[in-house]
Write an enzyme that holds these catalytic residues in place. Structure first.
Site, mmCIF file in Angstrom:
data_model
loop_
_atom_site.group_PDB
_atom_site.id
_atom_site.type_symbol
_atom_site.label_atom_id
_atom_site.label_comp_id
_atom_site.label_asym_id
_atom_site.label_seq_id
_atom_site.Cartn_x
_atom_site.Cartn_y
_atom_site.Cartn_z
ATOM 1 N N ASP A 29 0.862 -1.184 0.000
ATOM 2 C CA ASP A 29 0.000 0.000 0.000
ATOM 3 C C ASP A 29 0.900 1.236 0.000
ATOM 4 O OD1 ASP A 29 -1.802 2.132 0.760
ATOM 5 O OD2 ASP A 29 -3.140 0.617 1.604
ATOM 6 N N ILE A 30 0.643 2.180 -0.901
ATOM 7 C CA ILE A 30 1.488 3.387 -0.956
ATOM 8 C C ILE A 30 1.085 4.411 0.102
ATOM 9 C CG2 ILE A 30 2.156 3.088 -3.361
ATOM 10 C CD1 ILE A 30 0.116 5.345 -4.028
ATOM 11 N N GLU A 88 -12.891 2.220 0.246
ATOM 12 C CA GLU A 88 -11.894 3.104 -0.342
ATOM 13 C C GLU A 88 -11.800 2.969 -1.857
ATOM 14 O OE1 GLU A 88 -9.895 0.670 3.041
ATOM 15 O OE2 GLU A 88 -11.185 0.312 1.339
ATOM 16 N N HIS A 93 -10.734 -6.097 -1.731
ATOM 17 C CA HIS A 93 -9.342 -6.181 -1.315
ATOM 18 C C HIS A 93 -9.234 -6.434 0.183
ATOM 19 C CE1 HIS A 93 -10.427 -1.914 -0.965
ATOM 20 N NE2 HIS A 93 -9.482 -1.783 -0.052
ATOM 21 N N HIS A 95 -6.550 -5.898 3.450
ATOM 22 C CA HIS A 95 -5.374 -5.214 3.989
ATOM 23 C C HIS A 95 -4.636 -6.185 4.902
ATOM 24 C CE1 HIS A 95 -6.571 -1.007 2.974
ATOM 25 N NE2 HIS A 95 -7.791 -1.520 3.056
#
Length: 135
Positions: A29-30, A88, A93, A95
């Protein structure tokens, strides 16, 4: 229009890739909550994780487990936390977040600053461990 994650899978947007199979993809994750914060996604663009068919959802979680084990072996932490928020980005997805405290998985806190060099180093180390685990 393709989601940002589909664009990452297609190579239109660069990422720090950790692992990839025919059906799943993982990258750092950026905007990390903690150093090593990773995302695990299905290549099939489905907005809501619970709209994935059962076998595909199971496969996503088994893929996430491989990434989590490699991440845990790379990034110093007490354990890898897992979160599915789903608001988001309109693409299912998971995390995976290295945890040392409960605050490490608080999505309302400021993101952690990680240099591009360190992101690349973490990604390479995790990817290497995943490849070794598959042999």
């Amino acid at each position: 229009m393709a989601s940002i994650f589909t664009r990452i899978i297609n190579g239109e947007i660069p990422c720090y890739k950790l692992a990839e199979t025919e059906d799943y993809f993982s990258f750092l994750d950026i905007r990390p909550m903690a150093k090593g914060h990773a995302l695990v996604i299905p290549k099939k663009e489905v907005d809501y994780i619970f709209d994935l068919d059962d076998d595909y959802l199971i496969g996503l979680h088994l893929f996430a487990k491989k990434v989590a084990k490699a991440l845990e072996a790379t990034v110093p932490c007490k354990r890898i936390g897992i979160a599915v928020i789903g608001l988001e980005v309109p693409h299912a997805h998971i995390h995976l977040i290295p945890l040392n405290t409960l605050q490490d998985i608080t999505f309302t806190k400021a993101v952690v600053e990680v240099s591009q060099e360190e992101m690349a180093s973490i990604a390479a180390a995790v990817a290497k461990k995943i490849v070794k685990s598959e042999k």
